[in-house]
Scaffold this motif. Structure first.
Motif, short mmCIF file in Angstrom:
data_model
loop_
_atom_site.label_atom_id
_atom_site.label_comp_id
_atom_site.label_asym_id
_atom_site.label_seq_id
_atom_site.Cartn_x
_atom_site.Cartn_y
_atom_site.Cartn_z
N ASP A 16 0.82 -1.11 -0.04
CA ASP A 16 0.10 -0.08 -0.13
C ASP A 16 0.95 1.26 -0.08
N SER A 17 0.87 2.22 -0.98
CA SER A 17 1.54 3.19 -1.12
C SER A 17 1.41 4.29 -0.08
N ALA A 18 0.33 4.19 0.74
CA ALA A 18 0.12 5.35 1.79
C ALA A 18 0.93 4.81 2.94
N SER A 19 0.91 3.49 3.29
CA SER A 19 1.45 2.75 4.61
C SER A 19 3.01 3.29 4.17
N LEU A 20 3.43 2.63 2.91
CA LEU A 20 4.91 2.69 2.60
C LEU A 20 5.30 4.10 2.72
N TRP A 21 4.45 5.27 2.34
CA TRP A 21 4.97 6.56 2.35
C TRP A 21 5.07 7.04 3.70
N LEU A 22 4.26 6.45 4.81
CA LEU A 22 4.50 6.81 6.24
C LEU A 22 5.69 6.26 6.71
N GLN A 23 6.09 5.01 6.43
CA GLN A 23 7.42 4.46 6.55
C GLN A 23 8.68 5.16 6.25
N PHE A 24 8.42 5.79 4.85
CA PHE A 24 9.40 6.51 4.49
C PHE A 24 9.54 7.87 5.16
N MET A 25 8.71 8.50 5.45
CA MET A 25 8.65 9.71 6.26
C MET A 25 9.24 9.49 7.65
N VAL A 26 8.67 8.33 8.25
CA VAL A 26 9.39 8.07 9.53
C VAL A 26 11.17 8.00 9.50
N ALA A 27 11.33 7.12 8.55
CA ALA A 27 12.57 6.95 8.14
C ALA A 27 13.67 8.24 7.82
N GLN A 28 12.76 9.31 7.28
CA GLN A 28 13.51 10.55 6.94
C GLN A 28 13.48 11.52 8.04
N LEU A 30 10.74 12.69 9.20
CA LEU A 30 9.67 13.83 8.86
C LEU A 30 8.24 13.39 9.50
N ALA A 31 8.29 12.35 10.28
CA ALA A 31 6.78 11.66 11.01
C ALA A 31 7.53 11.13 12.13
N PRO A 32 6.72 11.14 13.34
CA PRO A 32 7.03 10.33 14.24
C PRO A 32 6.75 8.86 14.26
N ALA A 33 7.66 7.98 14.71
CA ALA A 33 7.33 6.48 14.34
C ALA A 33 6.01 5.93 15.13
N SER A 34 5.56 6.75 16.15
CA SER A 34 4.49 6.12 16.87
C SER A 34 3.31 6.24 15.76
N MET A 35 3.27 6.85 14.71
CA MET A 35 2.00 7.28 13.99
C MET A 35 1.97 5.65 13.06
N ALA A 58 -6.84 12.69 6.98
CA ALA A 58 -6.88 13.59 8.12
C ALA A 58 -5.46 13.13 8.94
N PHE A 59 -5.48 12.23 9.38
CA PHE A 59 -4.46 11.57 10.23
C PHE A 59 -3.17 11.37 9.54
N THR A 60 -2.93 10.90 8.40
CA THR A 60 -1.81 10.55 7.75
C THR A 60 -1.24 11.90 7.10
N LEU A 61 -2.02 13.08 6.76
CA LEU A 61 -1.58 14.12 6.16
C LEU A 61 -0.92 15.06 7.26
N PHE A 79 10.40 9.25 -3.73
CA PHE A 79 9.80 7.92 -3.16
C PHE A 79 9.22 7.07 -4.06
N ALA A 80 8.44 7.32 -5.11
CA ALA A 80 8.03 6.63 -6.10
C ALA A 80 9.02 6.08 -6.87
N GLU A 81 10.40 6.52 -7.06
CA GLU A 81 11.31 6.16 -7.84
C GLU A 81 12.07 4.92 -7.03
N GLN A 82 12.33 5.37 -5.72
CA GLN A 82 13.14 4.41 -4.91
C GLN A 82 12.43 3.35 -4.30
N VAL A 83 10.93 3.63 -3.94
CA VAL A 83 10.23 2.40 -3.24
C VAL A 83 9.25 1.79 -4.07
N LEU A 84 8.50 2.49 -4.47
CA LEU A 84 7.13 2.12 -5.35
C LEU A 84 7.67 1.25 -6.67
#
Length: 219
Positions: A16-28, A30-35, A58-61, A79-84
């Motif tokens: 799922d691109s949205a789940s993978l994007w959140l993981q990407f942001m956490v790794a960068q 840019l988002a707390p791991a608790s999300m 609303a939550f993921t944005l 993200f699209a190039e490296q992950v998806l």
């Protein structure tokens, strides 16, 4: 004009691109791991068919509030190039090419945000991209969405909106998805296909005699 409607998550790509994007942001950072745990709980409701997509978006944005759209587009392209891209199913690419050679109207349609879907639509050479639209004010993201969400019946509504005025819009159309959340779209097309279907969709496909395709990632 013949529509060829392709879902993205778990249909053309593994995951799922949205789940993978959140993981990407956490790794960068840019988002707390608790999300992640909260997002996964929401995704469980998606698979159950009980997710409130407005709440999910609303939550993921939240981590993007105040960011510029230019920054987001640049990050999303990376993200699209490296992950998806490495998660694309070869059979899906072949099916897209089959439709392209027929001269069909290629549409990538997803319940994920446009920032995740648009880069993939561009890379895949799709004619149209339909995804959840993000709200912005003076080039800054508000963390809200715009318009009809391309989710469940919203996908059908967005297709009708995108191609308003086209006669016999659904005649001869093709649809591809893994999820029972896309039953409204699959029931609207002439040629529905269940790709790597979740159990509820698999049962529906068996009952209706729809093709069931199992697409695999390259080793």
């Amino acid at each position: 004009m013949t529509l060829a409607l392709f879902d993205l998550d778990d249909t053309l790509i593994a995951g799922d691109s949205a789940s993978l994007w959140l993981q990407f942001m956490v790794a960068q950072g840019l988002a707390p791991a608790s999300m992640i745990a909260d997002e996964q709980a929401m995704m469980a409701r998606y698979h159950e068919g009980s997710l409130n997509m407005h709440q999910y978006m609303a939550f993921t944005l939240q981590p993007l509030v105040g960011k510029s759209r230019q920054w987001l587009d640049e990050m999303s392209a990376v993200f699209a190039e490296q992950v998806l891209c490495e998660r694309l199913y070869p059979e899906g690419l072949a099916r897209i090419q089959w439709h392209r050679e027929r001269g069909d109207e290629l549409v990538l349609i997803s319940a994920s945000g446009e920032h995740l879907v648009a880069p993939m639509a561009k890379m895949l050479g799709m004619d149209h991209c339909i995804a959840i639209l993000l709200d912005q004010v003076e080039g800054k993201l508000t963390g809200q969405t715009q318009g009809i969400l391309s989710f469940r019946e919203g996908k059908v509504a967005r297709i009708n909106q995108q191609f308003a005025g086209k006669p016999n819009l659904w005649r001869g159309s093709f649809g591809y998805s893994d999820s029972h959340n896309d039953l409204p779209m699959l029931q609207a097309v002439t040629h529905p296909h269940a790709v790597n279907p979740a159990p509820v969709l698999r049962q529906q496909a068996n009952e209706q005699g729809w093709p069931i395709w199992e697409w695999l990632r390259q080793a």
